[in-house]
Every structure is written in C-alpha cells, then in structure tokens.
Design an enzyme around this catalytic site. Structure first.
Site, mmCIF file in Angstrom:
data_model
loop_
_atom_site.group_PDB
_atom_site.id
_atom_site.type_symbol
_atom_site.label_atom_id
_atom_site.label_comp_id
_atom_site.label_asym_id
_atom_site.label_seq_id
_atom_site.Cartn_x
_atom_site.Cartn_y
_atom_site.Cartn_z
ATOM 1 N N TYR A 195 0.807 -1.216 0.000
ATOM 2 C CA TYR A 195 0.000 0.000 0.000
ATOM 3 C C TYR A 195 0.846 1.275 0.000
ATOM 4 O O TYR A 195 0.394 2.322 -0.446
ATOM 5 C CB TYR A 195 -0.924 0.002 1.229
ATOM 6 N N LYS A 239 6.141 9.026 14.282
ATOM 7 C CA LYS A 239 5.128 8.248 13.555
ATOM 8 C C LYS A 239 4.151 7.576 14.519
ATOM 9 O O LYS A 239 2.935 7.618 14.340
ATOM 10 C CB LYS A 239 5.822 7.185 12.688
ATOM 11 N N ASN A 249 -0.272 8.443 15.158
ATOM 12 C CA ASN A 249 -1.414 7.520 15.132
ATOM 13 C C ASN A 249 -1.980 7.273 16.529
ATOM 14 O O ASN A 249 -3.187 7.055 16.681
ATOM 15 C CB ASN A 249 -1.020 6.221 14.427
ATOM 16 N N HIS A 306 -17.356 25.219 21.019
ATOM 17 C CA HIS A 306 -16.387 25.911 21.884
ATOM 18 C C HIS A 306 -15.107 26.105 21.059
ATOM 19 O O HIS A 306 -14.696 25.188 20.342
ATOM 20 C CB HIS A 306 -16.118 25.026 23.117
ATOM 21 N N CYS A 316 -3.295 0.768 10.710
ATOM 22 C CA CYS A 316 -2.353 1.717 11.317
ATOM 23 C C CYS A 316 -2.797 2.127 12.710
ATOM 24 O O CYS A 316 -2.126 1.855 13.704
ATOM 25 C CB CYS A 316 -2.241 2.941 10.427
#
Ligand code: SAJ
Length: 410
Positions: A8, A208, A212, A246, A262
């Site tokens: 991917y 990294k 996530n 807000h 992920c």
C-alpha cells in the site's frame, strides 16, 4: 532507486518517484505482484494508482523484481505486524536489510519507511554492519560519517488519498547521523512538495507512533462518550456538535470501533516500548476495541426485540468510501452476527462484489440498499459510505435504526 515491498505504501511511492524522473526497481517477495507491476497493473485499489503505475511502467522508469538490485537509494516499505501478544514483529524489515546488505555500495542510502518500534533503523544499520565488515556503517549518536547513510522517514499518507498526500504532506526525516538525514532529504525533496523536516532516527520513529496514537486516543474519547451518552439517555451527536462550538474543543466522531492497519496497531508499538508509562495509550486501544463488542451487543439486542426480523448492516469497510476491509470493526461485527444469526443478516456494501469468505454457509446475504430497505425491520449503519447518504427518514419509517456513525444526523 530500489523500493523493497510493493504494498500500500511501496507501490504508490515507487510510481510517484518514477513519475518524478527516477529509475525505480520495485522489489517484492511475491512473484505474482512482480508480474502484475511489470505488466503495468496494480494488485491494490487506490485512487489514481492504476494510471500512475501504468504510465511509470510504460515509460520504462518503473520495473519490478524479486531480487534486490544495486542502487543509490534503498527504501524499505514492508509490513511490521503485531504478534499475538501485541508486540511489534520487525522480521520483514530485518529480512529486507539482509537482502540489501550484499548489494549495497559505498555512497548508497538506506531509508526505512515502515512504521517501526523505536530503534529499528539502528537494527538495520547493525545488520548491514555485521554482513558487510568492508563498509564503515554510521552509528547512532556519533557525528562521524560512514560509507553509507541510513535514515527513517515514516509514511503519513491517508488511504484513499495516498497519491496526493505522498507529494503534498510534510515529511519527517530522521538520520542515524545528521549527514544521513541530509542525504535522505536529497531523495524526498525531488518528489515531495511539502517540507522535509530533519531530526534523528529515534525521534522520527517516535513521531510516527505518536501521530497515530494521538488519533487513537482522541477517537477513544469520542467512543467512550458515545457509551456514556447511551447510559445517560442523551444524543451523543448533539452533544459533540454543540461541544465543538467551543473555540478550543474538537471532539472526533464515534463509530463502531477503530479499524485499518495503522491506528488500531501502531499505539501498541509505543505501549510495548514503554509498558508502564503508556497507560492512557493502552487504555485508548482497549476502549476502541471494546466499542466493537458493545456495538455487536446492541445489534443483538435489536434482533431480540424483533423476533424473526431481518437486519440490514450498512457497510463492511474500515472507513467510508474505501474498499479496504482490513482490521475493520464493521466486518468483525457483521461476521460475528452472521455466525449465529446468519439467516437474519443482510449486508449492503457497495465496495464488495460478494461477501468475504468467512460468511460462507452462514446464510447471510449481500444485497442492494433498495432490497435491504424493502425487507429489513432493523437498519444498522456501520460505515457512512457516500452511497448511503441519500437515505431519507421516509426510507427508514417504521424500522428500528442504529446509526453507529451519526450519518443520519449530518
Ligand atoms: N475513525 C473514527 N472516528 C473519527 C476518525 C476515524 O471512528 O473521527 C475511525 C475510522 O472509521 C477508521 C479508523 O478510525 O476505522 C482509522 O481511520 P483514519 O481515517 O483515522 O486513519 P487511517 O488508518 O486511514 O490512516 C491513518 C492516518 N493517520 C492519522 O491521521 C494520524 C494516516 O495519515 C497514516 O498515514 C495512516 O494511518 C498510516 O499508514 O499510519
């Protein structure tokens, strides 16, 4: 330029670099993948990728092989899965390093892109140093150069927007030494329009995982709120929409759980690297996993409330408008329901031509949205695909509705 791993991330990156003028050899252990790419085809679905790969192979700038060539730059983009104990398995990265080591020449640069536990780039350096005593391999923390360069540059692209984000996003480039980072910048600045930000390899590896984990923790907050709102009998979508007015509040959207390769995985890399300290991050993972069980239980409750009634489950993908069912809570929920109540389950998934294998023999069927609306007494929105968004209140009149994505409120 060699890209090890044509998945991917590797395949789109290889094609983008080829279209920027690099001669790219994509390397994959799968002969089928290599054959497909050499024929100008793609084995994964991603917007614009088929055109890009076709053009890159037709121009002769992108080829594929099962063998690692000699190259100026090596990019490692192989999977880093979780073991059963939620610890990272970097064996594919190590195998890539072992495949690169015999071919690498002085002056070359090795870049790891795979999401990795902190210290992985140093491990790659160690493997190459052990296999190539003839080369001076730079050491993390030292200012001294070496015969080759090693850096970590995490991918940050969003599935569904990979080709665009590969070019537009800023990149974090962490060198084993500062000189290594600069060497890697030379590559990325040739095809990235965003900024190339340099740091050291360990910081880049951590960045990294933090990106996530940040998203996972924030989604967990929204998912927990949705369960609290059910307890309190208030509408979570109204609560979030109003709270978000807000100026300093931005609650994310609850759903049936968190999926994909992920966000549901990477936080565990931080937890396993620092198990005692990473309490919030671990809990967020647990909250998001719990949300899938909770959702399934609520659907079972609806099935019990309408004896013999049929349920239409809308969506199997891990997020809207994507054909990717990997680690999808919607799929997990649908499968589990199908196993015990298969005859009562209808699935609507515009991105599937047939139900995935696990549904075989359960009695569950894949139907069109129109068919589902005609025959189901219960409708459950699991994925807010655009194709479902034209649903009107009249279409759902008289049915029990459970909208896990708040799609009908938007
Ligand atoms: N989700 C929610 N509520 C939200 C947002 C997302 O429930 O408000 C769910 C989605 O439905 C899906 C999951 O979270 O199941 C993950 O979807 P996503 O769109 O948040 O992220 P991914 O997994 O497609 O891509 C992420 C991205 N990371 C961040 O946004 C920090 C992407 O930039 C990374 O490159 C990618 O992970 C990766 O490869 O690491």
């Amino acid at each position: 330029m060699a890209v090890v791993g044509l998945g991917y991330i590797g395949l789109p990156t290889a094609a983008v670099m080829a279209s920027a003028g690099w001669n790219v050899c994509g390397v994959d252990v799968s002969e089928k993948v290599v054959e497909t790419v050499n024929a100008g085809g793609v084995h994964i679905e991603e917007r614009d990728l088929d055109r890009l790969v076709r053009e890159a192979t037709e121009s002769g700038r992108l080829t594929a092989s099962t063998e690692v060539p000699t190259a100026h730059f090596y990019m490692i983009a192989v999977p880093t899965p979780l073991t059963g104990e939620n610890t990272p398995d970097i064996s594919y990265v190590e195998a890539a390093a072992r495949a690169i080591a015999p071919r690498i020449l002085p002056g070359a640069c090795v870049i790891v892109e795979s999401t990795s536990p902190v210290g992985t780039t140093e491990r790659v350096a160690q493997i190459i140093a052990e296999m190539r005593p003839d080369l001076t391999v730079p050491v993390y923390g030292s200012q001294q150069g070496g015969d080759i360069a090693l850096a970590y540059c995490p991918e940050r692209v969003l599935p569904g927007k990979i080709v665009r984000e590969l070019v537009q996003n800023d990149r974090v480039i962490g060198g084993i030494t500062p000189a290594c980072a600069e060497r890697a910048v030379a590559l990325y600045s040739s095809f990235v329009e965003g900024d190339c930000l340099t740091t050291n390899a360990r910081v880049a590896e951590t960045v990294k995982l933090v990106e996530n984990s940040f998203r996972d923790v924030n989604i967990a907050f929204a998912n927990e709120l949705s369960v609290i709102a059910d307890d309190l009998g208030v509408d979570v979508w109204d609560v979030i929409a109003l709270a978000n007015r807000h100026p300093r509040v931005n609650v994310l959207q609850p759903g049936p759980g968190v999926g994909g390769h992920c966000i549901a995985v990477d936080p565990w890399f931080l937890v396993s690297g620092s198990p005692k300290a990473a309490r919030l991050i671990r809990t967020a993972r647990e909250v998001n996993d719990f949300k899938a069980n909770y959702t399934e239980r609520r659907v079972r409750g609806l099935l019990d409330a309408v004896p013999g009634g049929k349920v239409a489950l809308l969506g199997l993908a891990f997020k809207p408008d994507i054909d990717d069912f990997r680690e999808s809570p919607a799929l997990e929920i649908a499968l589990s329901l199908a196993k015990t109540r298969g005859q009562r389950i209808m699935v609507v998934e515009p991105f599937a031509e047939e139900l995935p294998q696990g549904f075989a023999g359960t009695g569950a069927e894949l139907v069109t949205l129109d068919h589902a609306l005609q025959s189901a007494e219960i409708v459950v929105v699991l994925v807010d695909h655009t194709a479902f968004k034209h649903l009107l209140p009249a279409d759902l009149a008289g049915k029990l509705v459970f909208d896990t994505r708040g799609m009908l409120k938007k």
